[in-house]
Scaffold this active site. Structure first.
Site, PDB file in Angstrom:
ATOM      1  N   CYS A   1       0.752  -1.201  -0.027  1.00  0.00           N
ATOM      2  CA  CYS A   1      -0.010   0.073   0.227  1.00  0.00           C
ATOM      3  C   CYS A   1       0.809   1.237   0.103  1.00  0.00           C
ATOM      4  O   CYS A   1       1.497   1.494  -1.060  1.00  0.00           O
ATOM      5  CB  CYS A   1      -0.998  -0.140   0.970  1.00  0.00           C
ATOM      6  SG  CYS A   1      -2.577   1.031   0.895  1.00  0.00           S
TER       7      CYS A   1
ATOM      8  N   HIS B   1      -3.501  -4.875   0.732  1.00  0.00           N
ATOM      9  CA  HIS B   1      -3.051  -5.694   1.946  1.00  0.00           C
ATOM     10  C   HIS B   1      -2.910  -7.172   1.831  1.00  0.00           C
ATOM     11  O   HIS B   1      -4.168  -7.681   2.377  1.00  0.00           O
ATOM     12  CB  HIS B   1      -3.745  -4.963   3.203  1.00  0.00           C
ATOM     13  CG  HIS B   1      -3.486  -3.674   3.378  1.00  0.00           C
ATOM     14  ND1 HIS B   1      -2.434  -3.148   4.041  1.00  0.00           N
ATOM     15  CD2 HIS B   1      -4.045  -2.478   2.995  1.00  0.00           C
ATOM     16  CE1 HIS B   1      -2.404  -1.799   4.026  1.00  0.00           C
ATOM     17  NE2 HIS B   1      -3.214  -1.328   3.250  1.00  0.00           N
TER      18      HIS B   1
ATOM     19  N   GLU C   1      -1.351  -8.975   3.513  1.00  0.00           N
ATOM     20  CA  GLU C   1      -1.207  -9.614   4.909  1.00  0.00           C
ATOM     21  C   GLU C   1      -2.229 -10.403   5.704  1.00  0.00           C
ATOM     22  O   GLU C   1      -2.557 -11.055   6.721  1.00  0.00           O
ATOM     23  CB  GLU C   1      -0.627  -8.524   5.684  1.00  0.00           C
ATOM     24  CG  GLU C   1      -1.211  -7.438   6.364  1.00  0.00           C
ATOM     25  CD  GLU C   1      -1.211  -6.407   5.331  1.00  0.00           C
ATOM     26  OE1 GLU C   1      -0.769  -6.572   3.951  1.00  0.00           O
ATOM     27  OE2 GLU C   1      -1.337  -5.070   5.891  1.00  0.00           O
TER      28      GLU C   1
HETATM   29  N1  GLN Z   1      -1.994   6.697   2.784  1.00  0.00           N
HETATM   30  C1  GLN Z   1      -1.966   5.963   1.718  1.00  0.00           C
HETATM   31  C2  GLN Z   1      -3.431   6.263   1.043  1.00  0.00           C
HETATM   32  O1  GLN Z   1      -4.423   6.493   1.565  1.00  0.00           O
HETATM   33  C3  GLN Z   1      -1.590   4.566   2.146  1.00  0.00           C
HETATM   34  C4  GLN Z   1      -2.663   3.898   2.697  1.00  0.00           C
HETATM   35  C5  GLN Z   1      -2.357   2.493   3.418  1.00  0.00           C
HETATM   36  O2  GLN Z   1      -0.965   2.155   3.106  1.00  0.00           O
HETATM   37  N2  GLN Z   1      -2.987   1.769   3.904  1.00  0.00           N
HETATM   38  O3  GLN Z   1      -3.630   5.991  -0.082  1.00  0.00           O
END
Ligand code: GLN
Length: 532
Positions: free
Chosen positions: A377, A502, A504
């Site tokens: 992300c 994600h 994970e």
């Molecule tokens: N801050 C980034 C976004 O909002 C990444 C978010 C995250 O890593 N969950 O896109």
């Protein structure tokens, strides 16, 4: 079949109620029952999505996009189930539902009160998943005696009155501390906390005592007598860093048969003891692998709970132990030096400016030195920024999250996200599909063209920059609906992958996620060459 097991906690928090509950759930599953777990958190936040990971650990995301407590991750991993919005509840969310109903006029002029309106809504949620599961395990967060937990305990009391007693089982988890000077384990805190529970009208059927030392029979007798539970229902939960062995520890004390007897249910299939054996095997390994996680919350491992689990699960599948080094990206003093001791670098998700430059620096190091890299992300977004700045020469390229006026907005916010005023629950959340390109490392790992993964973000890789970046060696290996980049990899690198989602949250013991498995395998290859 409609059975409920309630888990409450006494004396202190962090006793591992979620793990005890999930272990009971696992045992019942091994007897053939369909089991789910539902969490009730007494705080006023509508969900944990806006809470600081330092206070609350990671925010776990369900496939239908609920931002939840990390206990849901424990439930998913132990029980190998998918949880949903119905598995996570907070006082704030329950009050919001009731207040919205009141505003709509649904209560026809009644005075709206904690009893019965809030407790009715809580009880409705206790039953939310009864049609799909034989047993719902209900974990009530917080500690007995907390003011904010009262409506939940009261709802549980009413619930036992309104249902057959044989359909409900109460487990109370407490602490039996060891007092050094007296050289003794003390039962008094347990007695007091059970008294508090009984004052409200709940008499536990079982007490799970968290302890650093074995409980002897006189001590169990004492707890039994003072707390009004059978002696065989006073269960010892010894400190145990390897949580997946707890179901077996409870099984040895007959926890499953005691619960089944009281609930008047019999095994649906022959008890599957194999699971204990498989879990034991996960702890046997011949290799070690050093992996760096470069993030903002380096001192609190719970902030990266599912990442840690995913790395451990993948490593054990590959006959290795993952030594995870949490490195602070904010204070990057000596960061690169520390990275030299690691065979792979993971940059996890996150929000906000702090630590971004440290993360980007670590990514440059991984890219240039061909060290396996996984960006999750925000980690993926940082890798796009890194490649833009250092390979495509887009000077000061950035995400508009960190620099609204950047000349090269390689990561930007989607138009539909711009209109959003509220912070909670307004991101791209939950499962989204992506299509993977063949002849990529990504495809080799997933071995599938279509995948679905969980998201939690506002910003995206800006499609306008794809062609420029593809000219310098980056490759978008998966897209959502053919337009939004979901996965990037670097050509000419053994393992450099960034994912907008994600992965994970999808790892399960004995079922490592393909990305983590590939990442740890690449790390092991690097570790064996030993040339850092
Ligand atoms: N801050 C980034 C976004 O909002 C990444 C978010 C995250 O890593 N969950 O896109």
């Amino acid at each position: 079949m409609e059975k409920y097991i309630f888990i409450t906690g006494g004396v202190v928090s962090s006793l591992g109620k979620g793990i005890s509950g999930a272990s009971i759930g696992k045992l019942l599953q091994l007897h053939g029952f369909k089991v789910t777990m539902i969490k009730f958190d007494p705080y006023i936040n509508v969900d944990p999505g806006t809470m600081n990971p330092y206070q609350h650990g990671e925010v776990f995301v369900t496939i239908d996009g609920a931002e939840s407590d990390l206990d849901l991750g424990t439930y998913e991993r132990f029980l190998d189930i998918y949880t949903s919005k119905a598995n996570t509840n907070t006082a704030g969310d329950i009050y919001q539902t009731v207040i919205n109903k009141e505003r709509r006029g649904d209560y026809s002029g009644d005075t709206v009160q904690v009893i019965p309106h809030i407790t009715d809504e809580i009880k409705r949620r206790f039953r939310a998943l009864k049609d799909n599961f034989d047993v719902s395990i209900i974990e009530i967060g917080g500690t007995i005696g907390d003011i904010e937990g009262l409506p939940f305990i009261e709802a549980a009391r009413q619930f036992q009155l309104e249902n057959r007693r044989e359909d409900i089982f109460f487990v109370h988890a407490t602490l039996v501390p060891y007092i050094t000077g007296a050289n003794e384990l003390k039962t008094k805190p347990t007695q007091h906390s059970v008294n508090k529970l009984r004052e409200i009208g709940i008499s536990p059927d079982m007490i799970i005592c968290r302890t650093g030392y074995k409980l002897n029979s006189p001590l169990k007798k004492k707890i039994s007598l003072f707390c009004n539970v059978n002696e065989n229902c006073v269960i010892e939960a010894l400190d145990n860093p390897y949580v997946y062995s707890i179901p077996e520890a409870l099984h040895k004390q007959n926890v499953d048969s005691l619960i089944m007897e009281k609930l008047n249910i019999k095994s649906i299939k022959r008890f599957d003891k194999e699971w204990f054996v498989k879990v034991r095997l996960l702890r046997e390994f011949n290799k070690k692998v050093n992996i760096a996680v470069v993030g903002k919350y380096a001192t609190l491992k719970d902030a990266y709970k599912s990442i840690e689990e995913s790395l451990n699960i993948a490593a054990s599948e590959l006959d290795a132990k993952a030594e995870i080094h949490y490195l602070n990206a904010v204070d990057d003093n000596g960061l690169i030096e520390k990275l030299r001791n690691c065979s792979a670098i993971l940059v996890p998700g996150g929000f906000g400016n702090r630590g971004i430059e440290g993360k980007i620096k670590s990514i440059t190091y991984a890219r240039e030195n061909k060290i396996p890299f996984l960006g999750i992300c925000l980690g993926m977004q940082c890798s796009v920024i890194e490649v833009s700045r250092n390979l495509a020469r887009l000077e000061d390229a950035n995400s508009t999250e960190f620099d609204e006026n950047t000349k090269y907005p390689v990561i930007k916010i989607l138009d539909e996200q711009k209109k959003i005023k509220y912070r909670g629950g307004t991101m791209r959340l939950g499962n989204y599909k992506s299509e993977i390109k063949k002849d990529t490392i990504t495809y080799d790992l997933y071995r599938s063209v279509e995948i679905e993964e969980r998201h939690r973000h506002r910003y995206e890789m800006n499609p306008e920059f794809i062609s420029v970046l593809e000219k310098v060696g980056l490759l978008v290996s998966a897209y959502h609906k053919g337009v939004l980049p979901e996965i990037i990899e670097m050509r000419d690198h053994p393992f450099f992958i960034g994912v907008q989602f994600h992965p994970e949250f999808a790892s399960r013991p004995m079922k490592p996620h393909p990305l983590f498995k590939g990442f740890v395998r690449a790390a092991l290859e690097r570790e064996s060459t030993n040339y850092y």
